[in-house]
Structure formats: structure tokens, C-alpha cells
Design a protein around this motif. Sequence first.
Motif, PDB file in Angstrom:
ATOM      1  N   UNK A  78      -9.401  -5.982   0.658  1.00  0.00           N
ATOM      2  CA  UNK A  78      -7.990  -5.844   0.321  1.00  0.00           C
ATOM      3  C   UNK A  78      -7.630  -6.675  -0.902  1.00  0.00           C
ATOM      4  N   UNK A  79      -8.176  -7.892  -0.987  1.00  0.00           N
ATOM      5  CA  UNK A  79      -7.917  -8.738  -2.153  1.00  0.00           C
ATOM      6  C   UNK A  79      -8.420  -8.053  -3.424  1.00  0.00           C
ATOM      7  N   UNK A  80      -9.639  -7.517  -3.374  1.00  0.00           N
ATOM      8  CA  UNK A  80     -10.230  -6.857  -4.535  1.00  0.00           C
ATOM      9  C   UNK A  80      -9.428  -5.622  -4.935  1.00  0.00           C
ATOM     10  N   UNK A  81      -8.965  -4.855  -3.943  1.00  0.00           N
ATOM     11  CA  UNK A  81      -8.232  -3.621  -4.217  1.00  0.00           C
ATOM     12  C   UNK A  81      -6.809  -3.872  -4.711  1.00  0.00           C
ATOM     13  N   UNK A  82      -6.174  -4.926  -4.218  1.00  0.00           N
ATOM     14  CA  UNK A  82      -4.738  -5.086  -4.458  1.00  0.00           C
ATOM     15  C   UNK A  82      -4.384  -6.025  -5.609  1.00  0.00           C
ATOM     16  N   UNK A  83      -5.178  -7.056  -5.850  1.00  0.00           N
ATOM     17  CA  UNK A  83      -4.804  -8.042  -6.859  1.00  0.00           C
ATOM     18  C   UNK A  83      -4.763  -7.458  -8.275  1.00  0.00           C
ATOM     19  N   UNK A  84      -5.794  -6.687  -8.723  1.00  0.00           N
ATOM     20  CA  UNK A  84      -5.710  -6.143 -10.090  1.00  0.00           C
ATOM     21  C   UNK A  84      -4.450  -5.315 -10.366  1.00  0.00           C
ATOM     22  N   UNK A  85      -4.082  -4.330  -9.514  1.00  0.00           N
ATOM     23  CA  UNK A  85      -2.837  -3.607  -9.811  1.00  0.00           C
ATOM     24  C   UNK A  85      -1.596  -4.486  -9.742  1.00  0.00           C
ATOM     25  N   UNK A  86      -1.601  -5.491  -8.868  1.00  0.00           N
ATOM     26  CA  UNK A  86      -0.448  -6.382  -8.780  1.00  0.00           C
ATOM     27  C   UNK A  86      -0.290  -7.221 -10.047  1.00  0.00           C
ATOM     28  N   UNK A 117      12.730  -8.009  -1.933  1.00  0.00           N
ATOM     29  CA  UNK A 117      13.593  -8.756  -1.023  1.00  0.00           C
ATOM     30  C   UNK A 117      13.450  -8.271   0.424  1.00  0.00           C
ATOM     31  N   UNK A 118      12.728  -7.181   0.646  1.00  0.00           N
ATOM     32  CA  UNK A 118      12.568  -6.643   1.991  1.00  0.00           C
ATOM     33  C   UNK A 118      11.557  -7.454   2.792  1.00  0.00           C
ATOM     34  N   UNK A 119      11.733  -7.483   4.100  1.00  0.00           N
ATOM     35  CA  UNK A 119      10.759  -8.124   4.976  1.00  0.00           C
ATOM     36  C   UNK A 119       9.585  -7.177   5.192  1.00  0.00           C
ATOM     37  N   UNK A 120       8.467  -7.731   5.662  1.00  0.00           N
ATOM     38  CA  UNK A 120       7.279  -6.905   5.890  1.00  0.00           C
ATOM     39  C   UNK A 120       7.527  -5.867   6.975  1.00  0.00           C
ATOM     40  N   UNK A 121       8.375  -6.183   7.939  1.00  0.00           N
ATOM     41  CA  UNK A 121       8.675  -5.203   8.990  1.00  0.00           C
ATOM     42  C   UNK A 121       9.418  -4.008   8.423  1.00  0.00           C
ATOM     43  N   UNK A 122      10.371  -4.249   7.508  1.00  0.00           N
ATOM     44  CA  UNK A 122      11.086  -3.139   6.868  1.00  0.00           C
ATOM     45  C   UNK A 122      10.141  -2.285   6.034  1.00  0.00           C
ATOM     46  N   UNK A 158      -8.141   6.791   2.887  1.00  0.00           N
ATOM     47  CA  UNK A 158      -6.684   6.902   2.790  1.00  0.00           C
ATOM     48  C   UNK A 158      -5.975   5.691   3.370  1.00  0.00           C
ATOM     49  N   UNK A 159      -6.525   5.118   4.435  1.00  0.00           N
ATOM     50  CA  UNK A 159      -5.873   3.962   5.050  1.00  0.00           C
ATOM     51  C   UNK A 159      -5.786   2.792   4.068  1.00  0.00           C
ATOM     52  N   UNK A 160      -6.894   2.559   3.343  1.00  0.00           N
ATOM     53  CA  UNK A 160      -6.882   1.480   2.350  1.00  0.00           C
ATOM     54  C   UNK A 160      -5.945   1.809   1.199  1.00  0.00           C
ATOM     55  N   UNK A 161      -5.955   3.053   0.760  1.00  0.00           N
ATOM     56  CA  UNK A 161      -5.057   3.467  -0.320  1.00  0.00           C
ATOM     57  C   UNK A 161      -3.608   3.241   0.090  1.00  0.00           C
ATOM     58  N   UNK A 162      -3.277   3.576   1.325  1.00  0.00           N
ATOM     59  CA  UNK A 162      -1.905   3.412   1.816  1.00  0.00           C
ATOM     60  C   UNK A 162      -1.510   1.942   1.857  1.00  0.00           C
ATOM     61  N   UNK A 163      -2.403   1.089   2.378  1.00  0.00           N
ATOM     62  CA  UNK A 163      -2.098  -0.337   2.479  1.00  0.00           C
ATOM     63  C   UNK A 163      -1.906  -0.967   1.105  1.00  0.00           C
ATOM     64  N   UNK A 164      -2.767  -0.603   0.167  1.00  0.00           N
ATOM     65  CA  UNK A 164      -2.649  -1.153  -1.187  1.00  0.00           C
ATOM     66  C   UNK A 164      -1.374  -0.649  -1.856  1.00  0.00           C
ATOM     67  N   UNK A 165      -1.077   0.649  -1.699  1.00  0.00           N
ATOM     68  CA  UNK A 165       0.113   1.228  -2.330  1.00  0.00           C
ATOM     69  C   UNK A 165       1.386   0.572  -1.824  1.00  0.00           C
ATOM     70  N   UNK A 166       1.483   0.390  -0.514  1.00  0.00           N
ATOM     71  CA  UNK A 166       2.695  -0.194   0.035  1.00  0.00           C
ATOM     72  C   UNK A 166       2.819  -1.658  -0.360  1.00  0.00           C
ATOM     73  N   UNK A 167       1.708  -2.364  -0.467  1.00  0.00           N
ATOM     74  CA  UNK A 167       1.743  -3.770  -0.865  1.00  0.00           C
ATOM     75  C   UNK A 167       2.160  -3.905  -2.318  1.00  0.00           C
ATOM     76  N   UNK A 168       1.609  -3.056  -3.186  1.00  0.00           N
ATOM     77  CA  UNK A 168       1.984  -3.086  -4.599  1.00  0.00           C
ATOM     78  C   UNK A 168       3.462  -2.776  -4.756  1.00  0.00           C
ATOM     79  N   UNK A 169       3.938  -1.735  -4.070  1.00  0.00           N
ATOM     80  CA  UNK A 169       5.357  -1.369  -4.151  1.00  0.00           C
ATOM     81  C   UNK A 169       6.248  -2.505  -3.664  1.00  0.00           C
TER      82      UNK A 169
END
Length: 293
Positions: A78-86, A117-122, A158-169
Motif C-alpha cells: 500500500x505504501x508503494x502504491x499510494x505514496x507516489x501518486x500522493x 476534512x472528512x473522517x475515514x468513516x465518511x 481491483x481491491x488495491x486500486x480501490x483502496x489507493x484511489x480512495x486514499x488519494x482522493x
Amino acid sequence: MNKKLQKIEPYLFILPQFIFFIVFMILPTGLGIWISLNKWDYLTKPKFVGLKNYIDLFKPDTIDYLEFWNAFGNTFKFVIFSVPPLIIIALALALLVNSPNLKFRNFFRGVFYASNVLSVSCVGLIWLWMLDTNAGLVNYYLEKLGIGRIPWLAELPWAWISLVAMTVWWIIGGNMILFLAGLQDIPQTLYEAADIDGASGWQKFWYVTLPGLKRPLLFIVIMTTLAQFNIFGQPYMVTRGGPGNATKVLLMYIRDVAFGQYRMGSASAMAIMMGLVMIVFSIIQYKLLSPKE
């Protein structure tokens, strides 16, 4: 003013923060290290076992070996997938909303930052609603286009793509604001001198913007990496660690060990190991990215 009071005045100003640091950082860390050296299940008296909880993490025949390293590997992915786009996308957005030619700059800054500003639950509920295989908004429109449903949360990759996409957003707006602050600290005279020398847009970015962002970039890279190592809410809410244990990250497993299996010593050892890995990564990043004076 009394001379003695003058001498202690600076320490009085830092005293509240120092107390906060001791109570919420030093003491919990020390307690965690002590617990990691014991066998403890909440109910019985802790039994000192030394480094056994740490050694068990490296012995293939122990209960924690496979689960711990699978969860650690997932966290590292997850770190490898998410940090570069972030980093890259946040910098691109900061350059965009810093452009003097862009109309409604403040509006776009607010729009890009709003999700932060949203919480992780939202965030989890929003993306769960969007990406549900059967009733999700995304699959609804994909079917309208004749593409068919995609199992965003149930299958790999797809699961990893979804997690990275939502984290970046979710958190990219915070990095954008930090980069924006760094951009506005670069003297405009440097860009004017580059224009006089006939520098192209790419040359100005490479030789003026990036050098001017070295310190903000160092801070953002380290803090973003640490934040992604601490991922928990997104996979816990959206994929539940699935499919199988493919997205079960380290904090999820530590939680299961501590509050599901009541093995506080083992869970604390895992947390300490995770903290050491994060420290090592921070040191490496600092050495690589720290500006050379």
C-alpha cells in the motif's frame, strides 16, 4: 522583571507541550516496550518472556510468522502504491492552483482540499456506496456504457486500486496545500531571471521550482510515508482485509491479536517492529532527500 523569572520564562512556555509529549508519547511508548517483553492476556499477571515475542515473528513454525509477514507485506504494498501518486498528483494540483492565469483559483483550492476534512468513516461509506459490485454508482454507469460490472472490492487487483484511489482522493488536498505554501515561498525574481534567460516551462520547473521545494518535499514525503504505513480505516471498512487476507494490513492484524486473541505482548512486539521500520524508512528518506547545504 525578576532575573530568575526571565531565565525560566522560556521553559514555562514549552512546559505544556513538554508535559503533553511525556504523557502521550514517552509513557505510552515505554509501556508498549514493557508489554512487548511480557506474556499478558489482560486477566492474568504479566509474565516476563524477554525477547520471545520478537523472536517468534522470525520463526516459521510460530503462529504469528505467516500472518504477520503477510500483513506487513500488504502494508508495504500500500505504501508503494499510494505514496507516489500522493506526491506527484498533489504537486501537479499545487502548480495548477498556483498559476496566476487560472480563474477562480481560490474556488479550486477549496474544492481540491474539501475531501481532506472528512473522517475515514465518511470516506469509507462514500466509496463503499460508489464501488459496491451490485448496487454501486460506478458499476451502474459502467453497465450503461456496456462495459459490465467490475468487482472493485472483491477481487484483485481491483481491491488495491480501490483502496489507493480512495486514499488519494481523501488526503491529496492536504499535500497540495503544503506544496502550495512552498511554491509561494519561492522568490518570483528567480522566475523572472529564468524568463530573461529564455528558459522553457520545463526548465523553470526543473531548475527553479524543484530546488525551491526541497525542504517542503522532504517533509511531505516523510509524513505521507508514515501516514500510509498507519493505514487501517480504509481496508477495515471497505474490503475487510479481503479477498481472503490480500488487503489485510498490519494494524488490522495487530488489532486482531490484541483485542481478538488477547495476546497483548505479541501485539505490542509487532507494533514496536512496525515503528522501527517506519523510523528506518524516515532516516533513509531524510538522507536521500535532505538538501545539501
